[in-house]
Design a protein around this motif. Sequence first.
Motif, PDB file in Angstrom:
ATOM      1  N   MET A   1       0.797  -1.220   0.000  1.00 44.35           N
ATOM      2  CA  MET A   1       0.000   0.000   0.000  1.00 44.35           C
ATOM      3  C   MET A   1       0.834   1.277   0.000  1.00 44.35           C
ATOM      4  O   MET A   1       0.525   2.225  -0.720  1.00 44.35           O
ATOM      5  CB  MET A   1      -0.959  -0.017   1.189  1.00 44.35           C
ATOM      6  CG  MET A   1      -2.033  -1.094   1.079  1.00 44.35           C
ATOM      7  SD  MET A   1      -2.967  -0.952  -0.470  1.00 44.35           S
ATOM      8  CE  MET A   1      -4.073  -2.367  -0.331  1.00 44.35           C
ATOM      9  N   PRO A   2       1.921   1.376   0.783  1.00 42.54           N
ATOM     10  CA  PRO A   2       2.732   2.600   0.678  1.00 42.54           C
ATOM     11  C   PRO A   2       3.339   2.805  -0.697  1.00 42.54           C
ATOM     12  O   PRO A   2       3.545   3.943  -1.118  1.00 42.54           O
ATOM     13  CB  PRO A   2       3.819   2.382   1.751  1.00 42.54           C
ATOM     14  CG  PRO A   2       3.226   1.413   2.709  1.00 42.54           C
ATOM     15  CD  PRO A   2       2.375   0.497   1.874  1.00 42.54           C
ATOM     16  N   VAL A   3       3.624   1.714  -1.421  1.00 48.17           N
ATOM     17  CA  VAL A   3       4.173   1.849  -2.763  1.00 48.17           C
ATOM     18  C   VAL A   3       3.140   2.433  -3.715  1.00 48.17           C
ATOM     19  O   VAL A   3       3.444   3.266  -4.588  1.00 48.17           O
ATOM     20  CB  VAL A   3       4.681   0.484  -3.270  1.00 48.17           C
ATOM     21  CG1 VAL A   3       5.204   0.597  -4.691  1.00 48.17           C
ATOM     22  CG2 VAL A   3       5.759  -0.047  -2.343  1.00 48.17           C
ATOM     23  N   VAL A   4       1.865   2.051  -3.536  1.00 50.60           N
ATOM     24  CA  VAL A   4       0.816   2.567  -4.406  1.00 50.60           C
ATOM     25  C   VAL A   4       0.661   4.074  -4.221  1.00 50.60           C
ATOM     26  O   VAL A   4       0.377   4.811  -5.178  1.00 50.60           O
ATOM     27  CB  VAL A   4      -0.512   1.828  -4.126  1.00 50.60           C
ATOM     28  CG1 VAL A   4      -1.645   2.392  -4.975  1.00 50.60           C
ATOM     29  CG2 VAL A   4      -0.345   0.339  -4.389  1.00 50.60           C
TER      30      VAL A   4
ATOM     31  N   VAL B   1       4.952   8.095  -2.563  1.00 51.84           N
ATOM     32  CA  VAL B   1       5.466   9.262  -1.858  1.00 51.84           C
ATOM     33  C   VAL B   1       6.984   9.303  -2.021  1.00 51.84           C
ATOM     34  O   VAL B   1       7.680   8.352  -1.675  1.00 51.84           O
ATOM     35  CB  VAL B   1       5.086   9.229  -0.366  1.00 51.84           C
ATOM     36  CG1 VAL B   1       5.636  10.451   0.347  1.00 51.84           C
ATOM     37  CG2 VAL B   1       3.582   9.158  -0.210  1.00 51.84           C
ATOM     38  N   GLU B   2       7.463  10.402  -2.531  1.00 51.85           N
ATOM     39  CA  GLU B   2       8.903  10.581  -2.722  1.00 51.85           C
ATOM     40  C   GLU B   2       9.524  11.091  -1.420  1.00 51.85           C
ATOM     41  O   GLU B   2       9.172  12.167  -0.927  1.00 51.85           O
ATOM     42  CB  GLU B   2       9.170  11.570  -3.841  1.00 51.85           C
ATOM     43  CG  GLU B   2      10.639  11.843  -4.086  1.00 51.85           C
ATOM     44  CD  GLU B   2      10.864  12.920  -5.125  1.00 51.85           C
ATOM     45  OE1 GLU B   2      12.031  13.280  -5.371  1.00 51.85           O
ATOM     46  OE2 GLU B   2       9.869  13.399  -5.700  1.00 51.85           O
TER      47      GLU B   2
ATOM     48  N   LEU C   1       2.793  16.022   0.730  1.00 54.80           N
ATOM     49  CA  LEU C   1       1.889  16.791  -0.120  1.00 54.80           C
ATOM     50  C   LEU C   1       1.506  15.932  -1.316  1.00 54.80           C
ATOM     51  O   LEU C   1       2.326  15.674  -2.203  1.00 54.80           O
ATOM     52  CB  LEU C   1       2.565  18.081  -0.578  1.00 54.80           C
ATOM     53  CG  LEU C   1       1.743  18.992  -1.497  1.00 54.80           C
ATOM     54  CD1 LEU C   1       0.567  19.592  -0.736  1.00 54.80           C
ATOM     55  CD2 LEU C   1       2.620  20.092  -2.088  1.00 54.80           C
ATOM     56  N   TYR C   2       0.246  15.474  -1.346  1.00 52.05           N
ATOM     57  CA  TYR C   2      -0.226  14.615  -2.434  1.00 52.05           C
ATOM     58  C   TYR C   2      -0.775  15.459  -3.579  1.00 52.05           C
ATOM     59  O   TYR C   2      -1.327  16.549  -3.363  1.00 52.05           O
ATOM     60  CB  TYR C   2      -1.317  13.663  -1.944  1.00 52.05           C
ATOM     61  CG  TYR C   2      -0.814  12.554  -1.045  1.00 52.05           C
ATOM     62  CD1 TYR C   2      -0.080  11.500  -1.564  1.00 52.05           C
ATOM     63  CD2 TYR C   2      -1.087  12.557   0.324  1.00 52.05           C
ATOM     64  CE1 TYR C   2       0.380  10.490  -0.757  1.00 52.05           C
ATOM     65  CE2 TYR C   2      -0.627  11.543   1.151  1.00 52.05           C
ATOM     66  CZ  TYR C   2       0.106  10.511   0.605  1.00 52.05           C
ATOM     67  OH  TYR C   2       0.568   9.516   1.419  1.00 52.05           O
TER      68      TYR C   2
ATOM     69  N   ILE D   1      -0.783   9.316  -9.196  1.00 51.88           N
ATOM     70  CA  ILE D   1      -0.831   9.859  -7.843  1.00 51.88           C
ATOM     71  C   ILE D   1       0.602   9.933  -7.315  1.00 51.88           C
ATOM     72  O   ILE D   1       1.353   8.969  -7.422  1.00 51.88           O
ATOM     73  CB  ILE D   1      -1.691   8.982  -6.919  1.00 51.88           C
ATOM     74  CG1 ILE D   1      -3.106   8.836  -7.464  1.00 51.88           C
ATOM     75  CG2 ILE D   1      -1.735   9.568  -5.511  1.00 51.88           C
ATOM     76  CD1 ILE D   1      -3.961   7.867  -6.681  1.00 51.88           C
ATOM     77  N   SER D   2       0.979  11.071  -6.776  1.00 44.59           N
ATOM     78  CA  SER D   2       2.334  11.235  -6.266  1.00 44.59           C
ATOM     79  C   SER D   2       2.304  12.115  -5.024  1.00 44.59           C
ATOM     80  O   SER D   2       1.335  12.845  -4.766  1.00 44.59           O
ATOM     81  CB  SER D   2       3.254  11.858  -7.328  1.00 44.59           C
ATOM     82  OG  SER D   2       2.783  13.151  -7.694  1.00 44.59           O
TER      83      SER D   2
END
Length: 557
Positions: free
Chosen positions: A304-307, A310-311, A348-349, A386-387
């Motif tokens: 889930m965190p990979v999906v 988040v950089e 920040l998404y 999504i990033s």
Amino acid sequence: MRFLPGTLALLLALLIAWPIDVAQAKPRKKRRRPPSSPPPTLVVPEEPALPPAPEASAEAEPQDADIVETIDMGDTGDTGDTGTSPTPAPPPSTPPWERFQFRGWAKVGLSLGGSKLGIDSPTDPLAVRREWWTNQEQLFLRLRVERERMFEAVVAGTMTHGVYIAESRPQEVEERRSSFSATLLEAHAGWFWQKLDLRVGLQRIAWGKGDAFAPNDILNPWDQRDPVFLETETSRLPVFAIRADIALGRASLEGLVLPFFRPNRFDVYGSNWALIQDDAPILFRSLFGLVDRVVDRSLRDELMPVVMQVERPRDDFSDTSAAARLRWRAGDFDFSHYLHYGFDDRPLYSIDPQAAAALSTVDFSALKAADLAPLLLLIDQGKKPISGRYLRRIHVGADAETTFGSLVLRFDGAFTSRHVFARRQDFTGETHGALQAVLAVEHQPGDMGKLFLVEASYLRLLDHEDSKHLLGFRRDNLALAALWQWTFLRERLELEARGTVSVRPFAFVARPEIGWKWKETAVSVRLGALLLGGEEGTTPHYFRKNRSVYVHARYAF
């Protein structure tokens, strides 16, 4: 010889008196040294000075006089009168001492919630699973080694295991999952001099004086996966830091270098305290629900965190953070000042505009894998639908504390140049400067386990219009918190009530507890409940379905 009768008489007296002394002597109890006190220093009593050697007489002594032998003591190092006492031999050096401190505790918790407490079972196919049964065990260990107050080494960690049962959704069966994790909480070494302390390694450094509201406690990330079961000692995660403390008389200066950033630990989907709840945007509920169906559940925590994509800041020392704290005292007041140049704790998404346009035509109420073809095409083009990323910011804060009899007064204040806030409709973020002030009054009657604490917090979002589009925040936020602890029956029966009430916007969280402690065995059992709710858009309302009752058993050693 004349001294022989006297010697025999002395030996005879000792032989007669010896049995009497033994019979009258009482056994002495061996006193145990408290573990917190340092090892005693070996003290060697100074030998009494020898009497001066008599000077040689020119007259011959009689033949029947006692024989007196003059022993040459050699050079005493005294260039004056030869009749002075010789310098006693220096005492032997004391061997270096070491102290070992080992402590820990084991804890078991059981929690019941969901439909068992009257909460409606999920009927929406996109509803997030609610875990009505939670069984967790945690072991905490900490070892500290100190050598002559010049060096220390500390290591601490936890092992946590849990079993969870979630309610079934339409056309699905009840889900059962388990998890295990081992976390290193401390691993650092320290060196101490007269006015300088230096520590290097994984550390947990608490800033500020707040309890429920702690605007200056910003150095360490937090484990947010279960705020009810986890204790403060284990929910504060470590960071690698180089820390120096310099004594400045009535003040002290602390400097820190943090070369590696570590984010908060939280679940994204599938648990009671995960980021995705029933009030989350339908895009995230349907997307993560689809991923949850096609991926084995044992890989959920890793996937889930990979999906979320988040950089994180880089670990090549180019994204190093720095901090400083100045502490000083004036009369009965303690003051601290804080400065931190680092990263905000919230990512920040953002959603790619083309991805948003492609997703606008998708019926998320009946999402299928084939509907994600536009997103997969964007991924083939090298874009991220999504990033997220963490932003740099500056934090400046201060606190003060003083006492008036049994009352303790505290103040915490902080300014953040930019803080990330999430929008309710799509979880994308926006940044605002934030200013927060906290006042606290604590009553300590002097008995162990008894206190009453009240806190008031005001948070102002700068450059923000007063609207309801942010999750959990308005432009002006006012909240109160209280903690009451009391013990009865020789500190065996414990009552505790803690809670937070947000006045604007309105929301509440309450946790009453009752406990019993067996002091002889260091075992305690606590029974409690969690109640929360509030206006739509507040954080307690977002997690309102997590109302539960629980029991925790703890053994300390």
